[in-house]
Scaffold this active site. Structure first.
Site, PDB file in Angstrom:
ATOM      1  N   VAL A 272      61.978  10.100  62.571  1.00 30.20           N
ATOM      2  CA  VAL A 272      61.337   8.818  62.274  1.00 30.20           C
ATOM      3  C   VAL A 272      60.028   8.850  63.059  1.00 30.20           C
ATOM      4  O   VAL A 272      60.024   8.662  64.270  1.00 30.20           O
ATOM      5  CB  VAL A 272      62.217   7.623  62.689  1.00 30.20           C
ATOM      6  CG1 VAL A 272      61.492   6.305  62.415  1.00 30.20           C
ATOM      7  CG2 VAL A 272      63.551   7.671  61.959  1.00 30.20           C
ATOM      8  N   PRO A 273      58.908   9.139  62.398  1.00 30.50           N
ATOM      9  CA  PRO A 273      57.700   9.619  63.095  1.00 30.50           C
ATOM     10  C   PRO A 273      56.866   8.536  63.792  1.00 30.50           C
ATOM     11  O   PRO A 273      55.743   8.229  63.389  1.00 30.50           O
ATOM     12  CB  PRO A 273      56.907  10.288  61.971  1.00 30.50           C
ATOM     13  CG  PRO A 273      57.290   9.517  60.751  1.00 30.50           C
ATOM     14  CD  PRO A 273      58.732   9.149  60.941  1.00 30.50           C
ATOM     15  N   CYS A 274      57.407   7.984  64.869  1.00 30.80           N
ATOM     16  CA  CYS A 274      56.655   6.994  65.637  1.00 30.80           C
ATOM     17  C   CYS A 274      55.416   7.606  66.272  1.00 30.80           C
ATOM     18  O   CYS A 274      54.465   6.894  66.620  1.00 30.80           O
ATOM     19  CB  CYS A 274      57.548   6.352  66.693  1.00 30.80           C
ATOM     20  SG  CYS A 274      58.416   7.507  67.767  1.00 30.80           S
ATOM     21  N   HIS A 275      55.390   8.927  66.411  1.00 26.16           N
ATOM     22  CA  HIS A 275      54.219   9.596  67.001  1.00 26.16           C
ATOM     23  C   HIS A 275      53.003   9.525  66.075  1.00 26.16           C
ATOM     24  O   HIS A 275      51.889   9.801  66.505  1.00 26.16           O
ATOM     25  CB  HIS A 275      54.542  11.066  67.306  1.00 26.16           C
ATOM     26  CG  HIS A 275      55.010  11.843  66.110  1.00 26.16           C
ATOM     27  ND1 HIS A 275      56.319  11.839  65.680  1.00 26.16           N
ATOM     28  CD2 HIS A 275      54.336  12.637  65.230  1.00 26.16           C
ATOM     29  CE1 HIS A 275      56.440  12.598  64.614  1.00 26.16           C
ATOM     30  NE2 HIS A 275      55.251  13.085  64.308  1.00 26.16           N
ATOM     31  N   ARG A 276      53.197   9.145  64.812  1.00 22.46           N
ATOM     32  CA  ARG A 276      52.076   9.056  63.871  1.00 22.46           C
ATOM     33  C   ARG A 276      51.420   7.676  63.866  1.00 22.46           C
ATOM     34  O   ARG A 276      50.573   7.401  63.025  1.00 22.46           O
ATOM     35  CB  ARG A 276      52.552   9.409  62.454  1.00 22.46           C
ATOM     36  CG  ARG A 276      53.062  10.839  62.332  1.00 22.46           C
ATOM     37  CD  ARG A 276      53.546  11.152  60.933  1.00 22.46           C
ATOM     38  NE  ARG A 276      54.367  12.356  60.948  1.00 22.46           N
ATOM     39  CZ  ARG A 276      55.257  12.681  60.022  1.00 22.46           C
ATOM     40  NH1 ARG A 276      55.433  11.872  58.984  1.00 22.46           N
ATOM     41  NH2 ARG A 276      55.973  13.789  60.124  1.00 22.46           N
TER      42      ARG A 276
END
Length: 308
Positions: A272-276
């Site tokens: 779940v790409p919270c880094h994006r």
């Protein structure tokens, strides 16, 4: 008597030129390999100096540390990721519309557990866990019988405030595990190393990203958090968006700060790409597992998209 630098007797003029050439080569090396987030030892070896000597030399010539220069390069690319960020969140999961930039996101399917299960702190749930190496350090996977529920990293030491909304500093496997346990304090945690090995390998090896074998994930959070996390899944690999755009996408245009808090509480890192999600200016801003790791993940993903 001439001074020696790097064990080579040189005149002062040639000595200066040699130092400049090393810094120039270092700048070129970092600029060309920012996606791999090269460490101080790697760059120092490239220019033939010890890490401490190179660090001092680079800072004297460039005015910043090698790490700060790498961060600046990464930030420039992160800002570029924000182009057309609003339309990114309108993208669908259709392969024909998404193209190769979706990569592993196409192979993730998810479900949300009931609000009751979340509010009960995981009571009645059995969560399986284990540790394995990833491209970004040792990872901790937490799984239910329905799919992956948590993914984080082990750090030997976390600085105060780096532990997200808990505000605690903890390190090692115990710290990583405590971070997951506090999310679901009433759940039963059982170690299942073989399952963790397979799960982590599947997450981080592109060869295992198969459209007909989706990775099942389970979202355990409040209704608002789940809506935010579902929006994150629509951000393609190699792209980024802002907290404000996520807030607009979920129908809460004034809730950028609340969105930021929900992003910070995302328990399933990377998948779940919270880094994006970046600041409105393109700044990397905070990341539960550290900004250096966020930089490294963005760089790694850019490399995967480039190779697709």
């Amino acid at each position: 008597m001439l001074m020696k630098i790097a064990d080579q007797p040189l005149s002062p003029a040639r000595d200066q030129m040699s130092d400049y050439d090393r810094v120039r080569r270092a700048l070129e090396y970092i600029t060309a390999r920012w996606r791999n987030q090269p460490g101080l030892d790697d760059v120092a070896a490239h220019v033939g100096l010890s890490p401490s000597h190179f660090h001092h030399l680079f800072r004297r010539f460039a005015g910043i540390t090698p790490k700060a220069f790498l961060q600046a390069i990464t930030l420039d690319h992160a800002k570029a990721l924000l182009k057309d960020s609003a339309s990114v969140l309108d993208a669908t999961y259709e392969v024909g519309l998404s193209g190769p930039s979706r990569l592993h996101d196409l192979f993730v399917t998810h479900e949300a557990m009931s609000p009751g299960e979340w509010k009960a702190g995981g009571e009645g749930l059995t969560l399986l866990y284990g540790y394995a190496q990833s491209p970004f350090g040792e990872a901790l996977a937490v799984m239910t019988d329905r799919g992956l529920a948590g993914l984080g990293w082990v750090d030997e030491k976390l600085a105060p405030g780096k532990a997200g909304d808990s505000g605690k500093a903890a390190g090692g496997r115990a710290g990583a595990m405590a971070d997951m346990v506090r999310r679901w304090p009433n759940a039963r945690f059982v170690e299942k190393q073989a399952l963790a090995d397979r799960t982590i390998q599947r997450i981080f090896e592109p060869g295992h990203w198969k459209h007909n074998q989706p990775l099942n994930i389970v979202m355990l959070g409040s209704d608002f958090e789940v809506r935010v996390w579902q929006a994150l899944l629509k951000i393609p690999m190699g792209r980024a968006t802002t907290y404000g755009d996520v807030a607009k996408h979920i129908g809460k245009p004034t809730a950028a700060r609340a969105v930021g808090a929900a992003v910070g509480r995302n328990p399933i890192s990377f998948v779940v790409p919270c880094h994006r999600v970046l600041g409105s200016s393109g700044a990397l801003t905070g990341y539960h597992w550290g900004l250096t790791r966020k930089q490294a993940i963005l760089g790694w993903e850019a490399g995967q998209v480039g190779a697709a």
